[in-house]
Design an enzyme around this catalytic site. Structure first.
Site, mmCIF file in Angstrom:
data_model
loop_
_atom_site.group_PDB
_atom_site.id
_atom_site.type_symbol
_atom_site.label_atom_id
_atom_site.label_comp_id
_atom_site.label_asym_id
_atom_site.label_seq_id
_atom_site.Cartn_x
_atom_site.Cartn_y
_atom_site.Cartn_z
ATOM 1 N N LYS A 1 11.042 18.701 -24.964
ATOM 2 C CA LYS A 1 11.200 18.254 -23.570
ATOM 3 C C LYS A 1 10.323 17.024 -23.301
ATOM 4 O O LYS A 1 10.787 16.030 -22.736
ATOM 5 C CB LYS A 1 10.816 19.391 -22.609
ATOM 6 C CG LYS A 1 11.152 19.080 -21.163
ATOM 7 C CD LYS A 1 10.693 20.164 -20.191
ATOM 8 C CE LYS A 1 11.528 21.412 -20.239
ATOM 9 N NZ LYS A 1 11.321 22.285 -19.061
ATOM 10 N N LYS B 1 2.026 25.693 -25.618
ATOM 11 C CA LYS B 1 2.186 26.762 -24.630
ATOM 12 C C LYS B 1 1.087 27.777 -24.887
ATOM 13 O O LYS B 1 0.652 27.959 -26.024
ATOM 14 C CB LYS B 1 3.552 27.453 -24.812
ATOM 15 C CG LYS B 1 4.037 28.156 -23.576
ATOM 16 C CD LYS B 1 4.737 27.188 -22.658
ATOM 17 C CE LYS B 1 5.284 27.842 -21.421
ATOM 18 N NZ LYS B 1 6.084 26.910 -20.614
ATOM 19 N N THR C 1 11.565 19.459 -10.028
ATOM 20 C CA THR C 1 12.633 19.795 -10.979
ATOM 21 C C THR C 1 14.009 19.750 -10.308
ATOM 22 O O THR C 1 14.971 19.232 -10.874
ATOM 23 C CB THR C 1 12.352 21.172 -11.607
ATOM 24 O OG1 THR C 1 11.070 21.099 -12.248
ATOM 25 C CG2 THR C 1 13.393 21.561 -12.634
#
Ligand code: NAD
Length: 368
Positions: free
Chosen positions: A65, A77, A149
């Site tokens: 991403k 993450k 978003t």
């Protein structure tokens, strides 16, 4: 739990750290997948049932991403094994212990995710000097409040008009999930002339073919009501959102909601993936066979992380929104162009484009 080495390939992960502090009962994992483009940005998720595998998959999707968005950041993450609904004082102690444990891991910049929010990021920032998704008072840009978003998703859908054979003005939109992503996508799409004909949340579906009043519905939801109890429209069960005839169908809730068992019920021209991995591989393949255009999640829902990167570089909210529109539209155009030229699924073209960018960035790094 799988072995960390089972998860490695040509891109990563570069580091897998198990964090344990008996005093606070902290148990966490940090996966830094790839930092070729710069220090990795990725969320810190808190849930009782997280795993190494989930953490590694999410870290990889952040690498792709961030690369597809052209950010100077790699992907990572972290997961904390705990129930996020614990009392605030206990949560602060645990999150601060986590911050302390990662204080020297300077190639990881934590952000909010499921079970953590801007307050948790303020605690992490206090312990480490690093974090994005901070409160405004600490220089943050509250990405869910401004709908970063949803804004990017609306811009992407506008960009997809020519490829998907529809016009956004007057296009019928159905949205599954009316949280941070879904409600802002509805708002920004309504501003661009689209008509919201159906929406769902975990309590059910609301349908009104003539169009719903988006702002009134957002206010209704903010007061704590379920969408299906709204004054206008017909209430249906939660799954009924899949059957709604529309031009654009937006999953903005959970993973894998479109699968072999239900995908043929969908009656839309375009699926714009607001949620992460909302369709199985097989579902995306079947949609392509039927001529339904799928806009891949990590290309069109990158608004949040682009906003976080702008925050990290001390940019303003205005800069963040402009950057989201520019990057998401440009990348989607490239992905759909490649997919058409090569006869690929949009997802395959998106993964290929992002991998190429990561590999190029890796070539700029010293070779040991
Ligand atoms: P949220 O918690 O704010 O909202 C989720 C919504 O989905 C809620 O309205 C909930 O009622 C609804 N929901 C839950 N289960 C459902 C079901 N089975 N059917 C219909 N509705 C259901 O979450 P969010 O921040 O809007 O995120 C939604 C999705 O988008 C998640 O997959 C998330 O990982 C992804 N995402 C979010 C962001 C962001 O910036 N917030 C960025 C990229 C991806």
């Amino acid at each position: 739990m799988s072995d960390a080495f089972d998860l490695t390939d040509d891109l990563g992960p570069e580091k897998v750290l198990y964090l344990h502090d008996p005093a606070t009962r902290l148990r966490a994992i940090l996966v830094i997948d790839n930092v070729a483009a710069g220090p990795a940005i990725g969320g810190t998720r808190m849930a009782p049932d997280v795993s190494l595998e989930e953490c590694a998959r999410l870290a990889r999707s952040m690498t792709l991403k961030n690369a597809s968005a052209g950010l100077p950041h790699g992907g990572a993450k972290a997961v904390i094994f705990a129930d996020p609904r614990m009392p605030t004082a206990d949560k602060e102690r645990l999150v601060r212990a986590y911050g302390y444990a990662i204080r020297e891991i300077t190639d990881y910049i934590p952000g909010p995710d499921m079970g953590t929010d801007e307050i948790a990021m303020a605690w992490v920032h206090d312990m480490t000097g690093r974090a994005v998704g901070l409160p405004r008072e600490l220089g943050g840009i509250p990405l869910d409040e401004i709908g970063a978003t949803g804004f990017g998703l609306a811009a992407a859908i506008e960009e997809a008009q020519t490829h998907g054979g529809f016009r956004l003005a007057g296009a019928r939109i159905a949205i599954q999930g009316f949280g941070a992503v879904g409600r802002h996508a509805a708002r920004y799409l309504a501003e661009r002339g689209a008509v919201l004909v159906a929406v769902s949340d975990s309590g059910g579906t609301l349908v009104r073919p003539e169009g719903l009043d988006v702002q009134a519905l957002i206010d209704w939801k903010r007061e704590g009501h379920a969408v299906a109890e709204f004054r206008d429209g017909q209430a249906r069960d939660r799954e009924a959102i899949i059957d709604v005839e529309c031009e654009v169908w937006i999953p903005a809730a959970r993973p894998d909601v479109l699968h072999e068992g239900n995908v043929d019920r969908l009656r839309a021209r375009v699926v714009a993936e607001g949620a992460n991995i909302p369709a199985t591989e097989e579902a995306e393949r079947r949609l392509a066979e039927r001529g339904v255009l799928v806009l891949p999640d990590f290309i069109v829902n990158a608004g949040g992380v682009i906003c976080a990167a702008v925050e990290h570089a001390n940019g303003s909210q205005g800069v963040a929104l402009a950057r989201i529109e520019e990057k998401v539209c440009h990348n989607l155009g490239e992905v759909l162009g490649r997919a058409k030229a090569e006869g690929q699924l949009p997802r395959a073209a998106a993964v290929e484009m992002s991998r190429e960018r990561v590999c190029t960035a890796m070539r700029f790094r010293r070779p040991w």
